[in-house]
Design a protein around this motif. Structure first.
Motif, mmCIF file in Angstrom:
data_model
loop_
_atom_site.group_PDB
_atom_site.id
_atom_site.type_symbol
_atom_site.label_atom_id
_atom_site.label_comp_id
_atom_site.label_asym_id
_atom_site.label_seq_id
_atom_site.Cartn_x
_atom_site.Cartn_y
_atom_site.Cartn_z
ATOM 1 N N ASP A 73 0.862 -1.174 0.000
ATOM 2 C CA ASP A 73 0.000 0.000 0.000
ATOM 3 C C ASP A 73 0.906 1.233 0.000
ATOM 4 N N LEU A 74 1.134 1.796 -1.175
ATOM 5 C CA LEU A 74 2.095 2.912 -1.312
ATOM 6 C C LEU A 74 1.339 4.242 -1.274
ATOM 7 N N PRO A 75 1.699 5.122 -0.324
ATOM 8 C CA PRO A 75 0.942 6.380 -0.203
ATOM 9 C C PRO A 75 1.398 7.453 -1.194
ATOM 10 N N VAL A 76 1.173 7.203 -2.466
ATOM 11 C CA VAL A 76 1.505 8.187 -3.505
ATOM 12 C C VAL A 76 0.253 8.394 -4.355
ATOM 13 N N GLU A 77 -0.152 9.651 -4.470
ATOM 14 C CA GLU A 77 -1.391 9.936 -5.199
ATOM 15 C C GLU A 77 -1.150 10.945 -6.312
ATOM 16 N N PRO A 78 -1.898 10.790 -7.434
ATOM 17 C CA PRO A 78 -1.769 11.781 -8.501
ATOM 18 C C PRO A 78 -2.465 13.090 -8.116
ATOM 19 N N LEU A 79 -1.893 14.196 -8.576
ATOM 20 C CA LEU A 79 -2.508 15.507 -8.344
ATOM 21 C C LEU A 79 -2.362 16.312 -9.631
ATOM 22 N N ARG A 80 -3.488 16.676 -10.227
ATOM 23 C CA ARG A 80 -3.409 17.376 -11.521
ATOM 24 C C ARG A 80 -2.872 18.794 -11.364
ATOM 25 N N ARG A 81 -1.982 19.143 -12.271
ATOM 26 C CA ARG A 81 -1.458 20.505 -12.341
ATOM 27 C C ARG A 81 -1.616 21.001 -13.780
ATOM 28 N N GLN A 82 -2.151 22.206 -13.931
ATOM 29 C CA GLN A 82 -2.388 22.764 -15.267
ATOM 30 C C GLN A 82 -1.395 23.890 -15.559
ATOM 31 N N ALA A 83 -1.109 24.065 -16.833
ATOM 32 C CA ALA A 83 -0.193 25.137 -17.255
ATOM 33 C C ALA A 83 -0.839 25.909 -18.402
#
Ligand SMILES: Cc1cc2nc3c(=O)[nH]c(=O)nc-3n(C[C@H](O)[C@H](O)[C@H](O)COP(=O)(O)OP(=O)(O)OC[C@H]3O[C@@H](n4cnc5c(N)ncnc54)[C@H](O)[C@@H]3O)c2cc1C
Length: 387
Positions: free
Chosen positions: A219-229
């Protein structure tokens, strides 16, 4: 059946750096499996190319300083241009509390060996970046050796360098699971191109690292987070060497790249699919309003909608990388969770993970603060607020 001493999952800048550093140390056959048709199609190709050592935690400052040293030598070592240009990072404070936090971080930076970051007054800000409206700012900090890098230049340098040392890159090949031997050892990596018997495995799957780890029961605590440019049309009123300029109040920042201005503002995306990478018109409207109010000359240009993009940060709970052997596993290594700083830290992280894997521990830097077990031990790093 195919085999490799180390199988690296993911050919982004972190996987390529790990593979290169392993091979340079003389590690036996290294194979990189990448599900896309080429390298850099994950987050690496979507990074804006900022480099800084101005962080609020000692370990992040030290990672940047190690990376910077390696970037200086990059061309000589790898024959490729990493695009490091020390144009500076200018952080702007809107009140005393923000300035106080920036200066406290500067104390941490000094302790960690970054000498040249300094406080700037509103008139100093005008000298460094005359385009900024300084009304409402109380001051800031500036580090002249921060600046810019070329993410695809660094990635290309490591891919080619690794290739010359015999690393095999397999593109269009997805890791679909693992064969575990029951004692915490991965015996083989299952891929869309067949199984690969392996000595060790490195998870370098960026924002997709958690689904990969889940296949190994972790169970790896890494989550995607969207970033816009947001990207303007070609614009000549701001110079290419303008420092990265960041408003601490809300994280809005801007830089010039290839004659266009990049506008960035970290919102809290309300997306149903956490891996969504679309650009929202409402976000563009907000960011353009911020830009024109703070940098008045930007009223003379507009957004080139076709060139705007979004990508994913790979967030860990404390905003710091997870580096080292996965808890409870024999031969599964993590280079994950750089939380939006993976390109600038890739040179350092690749070298350090190679040391961990080949020597049992990193020796160039003390990376205890990055040990993957810290969350289970309830000893996360202090979550960065401003930096
Ligand atoms: C808009 C934006 C701006 C950014 N700006 C900066 C910046 O200025 N400076 C900076 O340092 N960082 C920046 N970042 C962050 C940076 O892009 C990441 O930290 C970095 O690219 C992470 O590298 P990586 O190799 O771990 O991940 P990635 O580049 O995403 O590589 C992971 C690879 O793994 C592959 N993969 C995933 N699952 C599998 C599987 N099951 N099998 C095989 N392959 C798989 C993916 O296809 C991908 O190619 C930015 C990110 C974004 C989105």
């Amino acid at each position: 059946m195919r085999s490799a001493e180390v199988v690296v999952i993911g050919a982004g800048v972190i996987g390529a750096s790990v593979a290169y550093h392993l091979a340079r140390r003389g590690c036996g056959p290294v194979m990189v499996v990448e599900r896309s048709r080429s390298s850099g199609e994950g987050s690496t190709g979507r990074a804006t190319g900022g480099f800084r050592a101005q962080f609020g935690s000692e370990i992040n400052v030290r990672l940047s300083l190690l990376s910077r040293e390696k970037l200086w030598r990059f061309e000589e070592e790898l024959g490729a241009d990493p695009g490091y240009r020390p144009c500076g990072y200018l952080f702007l404070a809107g009140d005393g509390a923000q300035l106080g936090a920036l200066l406290r971080a500067q104390g941490v930076q000094r302790e960690a060996g970054l000498e040249e970051a300094r406080e700037v007054t509103p008139s100093g800000i005008e000298e460094i970046n005359p385009a900024i409206r300084t009304g409402g700012l109380v001051g800031g900090v500036f580090c002249p050796t921060d600046g810019f890098i070329r993410p695809m230049g660094i990635l290309g340098g490591y891919v080619e360098g690794a290739g010359r040392l015999g690393v095999r890159f397999e593109y269009g090949v997805e890791c679909t699971g693992f064969e575990l031997d029951g004692s915490g050892r991965i015996a083989a990596v299952r891929t869309s191109g067949g199984d690969v018997v392996c000595g060790s495995v490195v998870n370098a799957a960026g924002a997709w690292a958690a689904p990969v780890a889940r296949e190994a029961g972790l169970d790896l605590p890494v989550e995607p987070l969207r970033r816009q440019a947001a990207v303007t049309h070609p614009f000549e009123l701001l110079p290419e060497d303008m420092p990265m300029t960041i408003f601490v109040e809300d994280g809005f920042h801007l830089r010039v790249r290839d004659g266009r201005v990049l506008l960035l503002w970290p919102d809290e995306p309300a997306v149903a699919d956490p891996f969504d990478q679309s650009v929202e018109d409402s976000w563009l409207g907000t960011v353009v309003g911020m830009a024109r109010e703070r940098v008045p000359c930007l009223s003379q240009t507009s957004i080139d909608r076709e060139r705007c993009w979004a990508g994913l940060y790979e967030m860990s709970p404390d905003g710091h990388a997870l580096l080292g052997k996965a808890p409870g596993m024999e031969n599964f290594y993590l280079a994950n969770g750089s939380s939006g700083h993976g390109v600038m830290h890739a040179p350092a992280l690749g070298q350090l993970l190679a040391e961990i894997l080949l020597d049992g521990a990193a020796h160039t830097l003390d990376v205890h603060a990055l040990r993957p077990s810290r969350f289970a031990e309830d000893e996360p790093n202090l979550t960065p607020t401003l930096l």
